[in-house]
Design a protein around this motif. Structure first.
Motif, PDB file in Angstrom:
ATOM      1  N   MET A   1       0.825  -1.211   0.000  1.00 21.61           N
ATOM      2  CA  MET A   1       0.000   0.000   0.000  1.00 21.61           C
ATOM      3  C   MET A   1       0.862   1.265   0.000  1.00 21.61           C
ATOM      4  O   MET A   1       0.437   2.312  -0.453  1.00 21.61           O
ATOM      5  N   SER A   2       2.085   1.141   0.521  1.00 18.76           N
ATOM      6  CA  SER A   2       2.968   2.306   0.565  1.00 18.76           C
ATOM      7  C   SER A   2       3.664   2.548  -0.764  1.00 18.76           C
ATOM      8  O   SER A   2       3.955   3.680  -1.121  1.00 18.76           O
ATOM      9  N   ILE A   3       3.909   1.457  -1.518  1.00 24.71           N
ATOM     10  CA  ILE A   3       4.682   1.604  -2.754  1.00 24.71           C
ATOM     11  C   ILE A   3       3.778   1.857  -3.966  1.00 24.71           C
ATOM     12  O   ILE A   3       4.219   2.431  -4.963  1.00 24.71           O
ATOM     13  N   ALA A   4       2.513   1.466  -3.888  1.00 18.99           N
ATOM     14  CA  ALA A   4       1.601   1.630  -5.037  1.00 18.99           C
ATOM     15  C   ALA A   4       1.506   3.076  -5.545  1.00 18.99           C
ATOM     16  O   ALA A   4       1.503   3.298  -6.746  1.00 18.99           O
ATOM     17  N   PRO A   5       1.446   4.085  -4.658  1.00 18.33           N
ATOM     18  CA  PRO A   5       1.356   5.468  -5.189  1.00 18.33           C
ATOM     19  C   PRO A   5       2.708   6.142  -5.412  1.00 18.33           C
ATOM     20  O   PRO A   5       2.774   7.360  -5.495  1.00 18.33           O
ATOM     21  N   LYS A   6       3.802   5.395  -5.578  1.00 20.37           N
ATOM     22  CA  LYS A   6       5.135   5.985  -5.580  1.00 20.37           C
ATOM     23  C   LYS A   6       5.470   6.865  -6.785  1.00 20.37           C
ATOM     24  O   LYS A   6       6.465   7.576  -6.745  1.00 20.37           O
ATOM     25  N   SER A   7       4.674   6.802  -7.873  1.00 15.53           N
ATOM     26  CA  SER A   7       5.002   7.641  -9.033  1.00 15.53           C
ATOM     27  C   SER A   7       4.308   9.004  -9.002  1.00 15.53           C
ATOM     28  O   SER A   7       4.459   9.799  -9.916  1.00 15.53           O
ATOM     29  N   VAL A   8       3.532   9.243  -7.951  1.00 13.63           N
ATOM     30  CA  VAL A   8       2.738  10.466  -7.857  1.00 13.63           C
ATOM     31  C   VAL A   8       3.495  11.514  -7.058  1.00 13.63           C
ATOM     32  O   VAL A   8       4.279  11.175  -6.177  1.00 13.63           O
ATOM     33  N   THR A   9       3.236  12.775  -7.343  1.00 12.04           N
ATOM     34  CA  THR A   9       3.895  13.850  -6.611  1.00 12.04           C
ATOM     35  C   THR A   9       3.699  13.677  -5.092  1.00 12.04           C
ATOM     36  O   THR A   9       2.632  13.271  -4.629  1.00 12.04           O
ATOM     37  N   THR A  10       4.767  13.911  -4.335  1.00 14.81           N
ATOM     38  CA  THR A  10       4.850  13.523  -2.915  1.00 14.81           C
ATOM     39  C   THR A  10       3.623  13.893  -2.078  1.00 14.81           C
ATOM     40  O   THR A  10       3.107  13.062  -1.326  1.00 14.81           O
ATOM     41  N   ALA A  11       3.158  15.137  -2.224  1.00 13.96           N
ATOM     42  CA  ALA A  11       2.049  15.604  -1.385  1.00 13.96           C
ATOM     43  C   ALA A  11       0.796  14.750  -1.595  1.00 13.96           C
ATOM     44  O   ALA A  11       0.122  14.361  -0.642  1.00 13.96           O
ATOM     45  N   ILE A  12       0.492  14.439  -2.840  1.00 19.46           N
ATOM     46  CA  ILE A  12      -0.693  13.627  -3.152  1.00 19.46           C
ATOM     47  C   ILE A  12      -0.454  12.182  -2.724  1.00 19.46           C
ATOM     48  O   ILE A  12      -1.338  11.531  -2.163  1.00 19.46           O
ATOM     49  N   ALA A  13       0.756  11.675  -2.960  1.00 15.35           N
ATOM     50  CA  ALA A  13       1.081  10.286  -2.601  1.00 15.35           C
ATOM     51  C   ALA A  13       0.908  10.045  -1.102  1.00 15.35           C
ATOM     52  O   ALA A  13       0.369   9.017  -0.683  1.00 15.35           O
ATOM     53  N   ILE A  14       1.323  11.005  -0.279  1.00 15.89           N
ATOM     54  CA  ILE A  14       1.181  10.873   1.173  1.00 15.89           C
ATOM     55  C   ILE A  14      -0.306  10.794   1.530  1.00 15.89           C
ATOM     56  O   ILE A  14      -0.722   9.974   2.348  1.00 15.89           O
ATOM     57  N   GLY A  15      -1.103  11.634   0.877  1.00 18.91           N
ATOM     58  CA  GLY A  15      -2.551  11.626   1.117  1.00 18.91           C
ATOM     59  C   GLY A  15      -3.192  10.301   0.728  1.00 18.91           C
ATOM     60  O   GLY A  15      -4.037   9.775   1.463  1.00 18.91           O
TER      61      GLY A  15
END
Lengths: 223, 115
Positions: free
Chosen positions: A118-132
């Motif tokens: 679940m932590s690595i799936a959004p890794k290509s997105v800009t940091t602020a959105i990925a954290i959200g």
């Protein structure tokens, strides 16, 4: 509220930003160096993360309004969307989906635990959105933040060279690939080479953030 | 003085995004919804670009420092990382390479087809 956490963050970030403006290289990335330095400081000094976060949380809170503010650069690039709407739509749908699935399945095959997936799936997105997104889907936001920055650094360091190895010459294709894969740090790199590719890349970064935020929470339920 | 108007709009859209996200129990972060609402308001002309432009650019330009505190949270997961270092690092590398090349090739083919 103690003022130490935010002061430490600002001092360390300021110093590494100065270093980065003197020596512009992927390994002088101020975010990663600051995280590593402060983490080492807490670890070695025996300070608790909670006491650090007591005031540093103010900076984290500002990520919300910062994401909202991304509407302005996107609005300014609306003409680019009008011209390249087909490329943008296809590039983000394909690239955004491939980014999620390839990270998720590679980690799963190699025995990654649920919170790691679940932590690595959004890794290509800009940091602020990925954290959200990570917070929403049960990932570890701290791990997501670090993985996103490492992905950005990869794009910044070797993204352009790899595109050349694979003989990608089209400027729009280059920009979309860099923005979708490596968000802001990839965009910064391709912008140095080509203004059109850089503009497309910045747009791809923002739109891939929105695409992933909408799709990923529902996608992980069926994966 | 105008900075207050810009900041009020940005924080207002963030609040609206959070409100909608929690009211409808959506999986989309409130900040992303707020961004979409602000973009829609700009397109429809409800909000003028010059009302928010400077404040928004201030946030966007200085976003990097905000990643540091959440990133430092990694100290809480050193044990987990040690046991997961192989899946994490390989997934990162493989996904980076596959995403970059696939996206570039798909878009390039699409562009060739149009010419």
């Amino acid at each position: 509220m103690n003022p130490y956490g935010i002061t430490l963050t600002l001092i360390v970030f300021y110093l590494f930003s100065e270093l980065h403006s003197r020596k512009r290289a992927f390994y002088t990335n101020p975010v990663l160096l600051s995280i590593a330095t402060i983490a080492a400081f807490l670890w070695l000094g025996g300070f608790s993360y909670e006491s650090y976060m007591e005031s540093a949380v103010i900076l984290k809170f500002l990520l919300g309004p910062a994401v909202v503010s991304l509407a302005v650069p996107v609005y300014k690039e609306l003409d680019t969307i009008r011209v390249y709407w087909k490329e943008t739509t296809v590039g983000i749908t394909v690239g955004g989906t491939v980014a999620i699935l390839s990270a998720f399945y590679t980690a799963e095959v190699l025995g990654g635990s649920h919170d790691v997936l679940m932590s690595i799936a959004p890794k290509s997105v800009t940091t602020a959105i990925a954290i959200g997104i990570s917070e929403k889907i049960g990932g570890i936001p701290a791990l997501t933040a670090v993985l996103v920055i490492l992905t950005g650094i990869l794009g910044n360091a070797v993204g352009s060279e790899l595109l050349n190895v694979f003989r990608v010459r089209d400027r729009v294709a280059k920009g979309l690939a860099m923005g979708v894969t490596s968000h802001g740090l990839g965009t910064a790199r391709i912008l140095l080479e080509d203004e059109l590719a850089g503009g497309v890349s910045g747009l791809a970064m923002a739109l891939n953030g929105v695409f992933t935020a909408i799709v990923l929470p529902y996608l992980v339920k069926v994966l | 003085m105008n900075a207050y108007r810009g900041l009020a709009i940005i924080f207002g859209f963030y609040a609206l995004g959070e409100l909608v996200s929690s009211a409808f129990a959506l999986s989309i972060p409130g900040s992303v919804l707020g961004m979409l609402f602000l973009l829609g308001a700009l397109v429809m002309g409800l909000i003028r670009l010059e009302w928010v432009e400077n404040e928004a650019e201030l946030f966007v330009r200085n976003m990097s420092v905000m990643f540091v505190p959440p990133g430092v949270g990694i100290v809480l997961y050193v044990g987990l990382l040690k046991s997961q270092v192989v899946p994490v690092s390989l997934a990162l590398l493989v996904s980076f390479l596959v995403t970059l090349v696939t996206t570039a090739k798909v878009v390039e083919v699409l562009r060739r087809g149009r010419k």
